[in-house]
Design an enzyme around this catalytic site. Structure first.
Site, PDB file in Angstrom:
ATOM      1  N   GLU A   1      -5.874   1.837   0.284  1.00  0.00           N
ATOM      2  CA  GLU A   1      -5.073   2.035  -0.966  1.00  0.00           C
ATOM      3  C   GLU A   1      -4.225   0.969  -1.163  1.00  0.00           C
ATOM      4  OE1 GLU A   1      -3.533   3.049   3.362  1.00  0.00           O
ATOM      5  OE2 GLU A   1      -5.773   3.206   1.940  1.00  0.00           O
ATOM      6  N   ASP A  42       0.552  -1.147   0.279  1.00  0.00           N
ATOM      7  CA  ASP A  42      -0.055  -0.022  -0.092  1.00  0.00           C
ATOM      8  C   ASP A  42       0.663   1.557   0.109  1.00  0.00           C
ATOM      9  OD1 ASP A  42       0.669   0.422   3.032  1.00  0.00           O
ATOM     10  OD2 ASP A  42      -1.490  -0.070   4.077  1.00  0.00           O
ATOM     11  N   ILE A  43       0.491   2.155   0.111  1.00  0.00           N
ATOM     12  CA  ILE A  43       0.545   4.038  -0.839  1.00  0.00           C
ATOM     13  C   ILE A  43       1.377   4.244   1.311  1.00  0.00           C
ATOM     14  CG2 ILE A  43       0.644   5.658  -1.267  1.00  0.00           C
ATOM     15  CD1 ILE A  43      -1.137   5.117  -3.328  1.00  0.00           C
TER      16      ILE A  43
END
Length: 161
Positions: free
Chosen positions: A77, A33-34
């Site tokens: 995300e 994930d970001i």
């Protein structure tokens, strides 16, 4: 993001786990994930966050092309990549390549240029050993949280199942 959704991924993970057990082949799962995504949304707005998600998917999607491999948006995300007949070392190498490419990525949104990083967790089965799809997912998530706790923008690999 033009990627598969969580429901598709859940079905693919279950089917590929069964296949890997039956054929005694390796199966790997990469979760990522970001980093600091909430900050992007809070500072630049949700449309900027969406632009980052699209840019990340556009970067990764063409590199997941073998039949049976799956790229999916797992939620928010977070993304997952299911890699059939792939040992931990190959999955970790792929995750590291993704990490470096994301770090170098520059996303244009309106007049802004956005840069971001991502953290990765990798879990793999060992060919012929019994494991469940949920166990593989849990181990990949644990590796992802380890990456987050160890400073982000890195890849962590769980011991093979």
């Amino acid at each position: 993001t033009q990627t598969r959704n969580r429901a598709f991924f859940d079905q693919a993970l279950l089917a590929e786990t069964r296949r890997a057990l039956r054929l005694k082949t390796a199966l790997s799962l990469v979760t990522f994930d970001i980093d600091h995504f909430k900050g992007i949304n809070d500072t630049l707005g949700h449309q900027a966050g969406d632009a980052c998600l699209r840019a990340l998917a556009e970067l990764i999607r063409p590199r997941i092309h073998r039949e049976g491999d799956v790229l999916a948006r797992y939620g928010g995300e977070e993304f997952v990549v299911l890699l059939i007949n792939t040992p931990a070392s190959a999955a970790a190498d792929l995750a590291e390549a993704f990490r470096a490419d994301i770090e170098a990525l520059q996303t244009n949104f309106e007049t802004q240029q956005i840069r971001f990083t991502a953290s990765f967790g990798v879990a793999s089965s060992t060919a012929g050993h019994f494991f469940t799809s949920q166990e593989l997912l849990r181990r990949a998530d644990q590796a992802l949280y380890q990456a987050k706790n160890e400073g982000r923008n890195c890849v962590r690999v769980a011991a093979p199942v």
